[in-house]
Write an enzyme that holds these catalytic residues in place. Structure first.
Site, short mmCIF file in Angstrom:
data_model
loop_
_atom_site.label_atom_id
_atom_site.label_comp_id
_atom_site.label_asym_id
_atom_site.label_seq_id
_atom_site.Cartn_x
_atom_site.Cartn_y
_atom_site.Cartn_z
N ARG A 68 0.86 -1.13 -0.18
CA ARG A 68 0.03 -0.03 0.03
C ARG A 68 0.90 1.24 0.15
NH1 ARG A 68 -3.35 -1.05 4.15
NH2 ARG A 68 -2.15 0.01 5.54
N TYR A 122 -15.40 22.18 -9.99
CA TYR A 122 -15.88 21.08 -10.62
C TYR A 122 -16.96 20.56 -9.64
CZ TYR A 122 -15.45 15.94 -11.96
OH TYR A 122 -15.81 14.70 -12.36
N ASP A 194 -6.88 22.81 -8.25
CA ASP A 194 -7.01 21.97 -9.11
C ASP A 194 -6.22 22.62 -10.62
OD1 ASP A 194 -8.03 20.48 -11.37
OD2 ASP A 194 -10.12 19.99 -10.05
N LYS A 219 -6.85 12.92 -17.19
CA LYS A 219 -7.26 13.74 -18.27
C LYS A 219 -5.93 13.82 -19.18
CE LYS A 219 -11.08 14.74 -16.24
NZ LYS A 219 -11.50 13.87 -15.37
C1 LIG Z 1 -11.33 20.09 -13.35
C2 LIG Z 1 -11.39 18.56 -12.73
N1 LIG Z 1 -11.02 18.09 -11.52
C3 LIG Z 1 -11.19 16.68 -11.21
C4 LIG Z 1 -11.87 15.74 -11.78
C5 LIG Z 1 -11.97 14.60 -11.16
O1 LIG Z 1 -11.12 13.51 -11.90
P1 LIG Z 1 -11.30 12.06 -11.94
O2 LIG Z 1 -12.48 11.84 -13.12
O3 LIG Z 1 -9.96 11.52 -12.31
O4 LIG Z 1 -11.96 11.71 -10.55
C6 LIG Z 1 -12.33 16.25 -12.96
C7 LIG Z 1 -12.95 15.12 -13.89
O5 LIG Z 1 -13.80 15.31 -14.81
C8 LIG Z 1 -12.39 17.70 -13.44
O6 LIG Z 1 -12.95 17.94 -14.59
#
Ligand SMILES: Cc1ncc(COP(=O)(O)O)c(C=O)c1O
Length: 403
Positions: A68, A122, A194, A219
């Protein structure tokens, strides 16, 4: 060989060098080396004797202890991401981007604390604030993404963290990150960003004053729509607390997925350049179409966020939005359904283009989204932009007539 910690190297070189330590890949002078850190799968780690087991109980982040806590494949990815952010102490990996956001907020906040969350965040980030964090006694105030240094006026005695997302991944407001982080730091408040849209390649977050840079690696870093993961890259001051939080929450990622992420990371520079260039061609074309109300893309000089974007970012990725002038939901659905090359699906940052409807008005609480026109979000992939433009033309043609 791994010189990726050498700050004199340019970002594209660091992406190629990152995490390729000789102790993991082998050494050409000692019987040969392979290019990529191998996939080390493990749960149990074996010790020589009990004294060895006890000694390694105090192991640091990158020593074999128990599955882990990771293996060299995991540490190689973490190392490579740390090398991209000057001033970073380390990187923690989580099974998704949302898990990384949750991991950071849970590690840094306690009952009674106050969180300042950007209103353009988000949606699952908002859901975490209004759900789990609220139940734990953490109070969230949402703030205008364009507040800049005015964030200082919202800081309360119990405020422990300001969370940013720039540009907002649905509505693309560009935040004045240096102004917000400076105001927070002056009052002893930490910041977390983010940074999924830009990645450290286009926006090195820590160099702009951020304490914790978060990414959904799902992404652009993965880049191929076949793996999920998230990361937090942090300053020395916050690293121990975040690492402890990740350990206590039992967060672990698969070494196979880390190998996929490392593979994506090596080509991030060329892919981002093409994503950004393709998106720019398409955004310019959309801006000239009579069916389009607004194009929400900071790379366009007409965008309200363009001045800050060009001051702080070294490029654009492939995600942006546009509104359909005077259209209704049904016409928007006809537009998206008519597209052949654009997939309909969540996520973004893969090599293939995607289109989704998005409706920010119902999500906001601190600011009002007053544009009545329906919004479409495009993730522009690596196809030839002329083919994508022809596809979007088919979408516009399908909107004509019957309701
Ligand atoms: C700006 C943003 N942050 C975080 C995330 C979350 O990522 P994950 O889909 O890997 O959980 C997303 C997903 O679409 C996103 O658009």
């Amino acid at each position: 060989m791994n010189d990726s910690d050498d700050d004199s190297l340019r970002p594209a070189t660091k992406l190629v060098q990152g995490g390729r330590r000789a102790e993991w890949t082998g050494d050409p002078r000692l019987g040969g080396a392979i290019v990529n850190p191998p996939v080390w799968r493990a749960s149990t780690i074996l010790y020589d004797n009990i004294a060895d087991m006890k000694a390694r109980g105090h192991a640091t982040h990158d020593k074999l202890y128990y599955g882990r806590r990771g293996t060299p494949t995991v540490w190689a990815l973490a190392d490579a991401l740390t090398a991209m952010e000057a001033g970073a102490e380390g990187t923690l990996l989580y099974p998704s981007g949302v898990a990384a956001i949750a991991g950071g907020l849970l590690a840094l906040l306690s009952p009674g604390d106050h969180l300042l969350m950007v209103d353009s965040a988000y949606e699952p980030t908002r859901a975490l604030c209004n759900g789990l964090l609220a139940r734990m006694g953490v109070r969230t105030s949402f703030y205008d993404p364009l507040i800049g240094e005015g964030v200082a006026d919202l800081i309360e005695p119990d405020t422990k963290l300001v969370f940013l997302e720039s540009p907002g991944s649905l509505t693309f407001e560009v935040q004045d990150v240096p102004a917000i982080t400076a105001a927070a730091r002056a009052r002893g408040v930490a910041t977390m960003l983010d940074n999924t849209w830009a990645t450290p390649l286009l926006f090195p977050a820590l160099a702009h004053g951020v304490d914790v840079a978060m990414m959904s690696l799902t992404k652009y870093v993965g880049g191929h729509s076949d793996a999920m993961m998230g990361s937090l890259t942090a300053t020395k001051a916050l690293w121990p607390r975040l690492r402890q939080g990740a350990y206590q929450l039992g967060q672990a990622v698969s070494p196979d997925d880390c190998a996929l992420m490392l593979r994506g990371l090596r080509t991030l520079d060329v892919r981002m350049e093409r994503h950004g260039a393709n998106a720019r061609v398409i955004a310019d074309w959309l801006a000239g179409r009579p069916e389009v109300g607004r194009v929400l893309c900071p790379a366009l000089p007409s965008d309200p966020g363009h001045a800050i974007w060009s001051r702080d970012f070294s490029g654009a990725s492939g995600l942006f939005g546009f509104t359909l002038k005077g259209a209704n939901d049904a016409a928007r659905a006809r537009f998206i359904d008519a597209l052949d090359l654009f997939g309909i699906g969540f996520s973004w940052g893969g090599y293939e283009s995607l289109a989704v409807p998005s409706d920010p008005a119902s999500i906001r609480s601190a600011t009002k989204w007053s544009d009545p026109d329906p919004l479409v979000r495009l993730s522009i992939g690596l196809e030839d932009p002329s083919d994508l433009i022809a596809d979007l033309g088919r979408g516009f043609a399908s909107m004509k007539g019957n309701g």
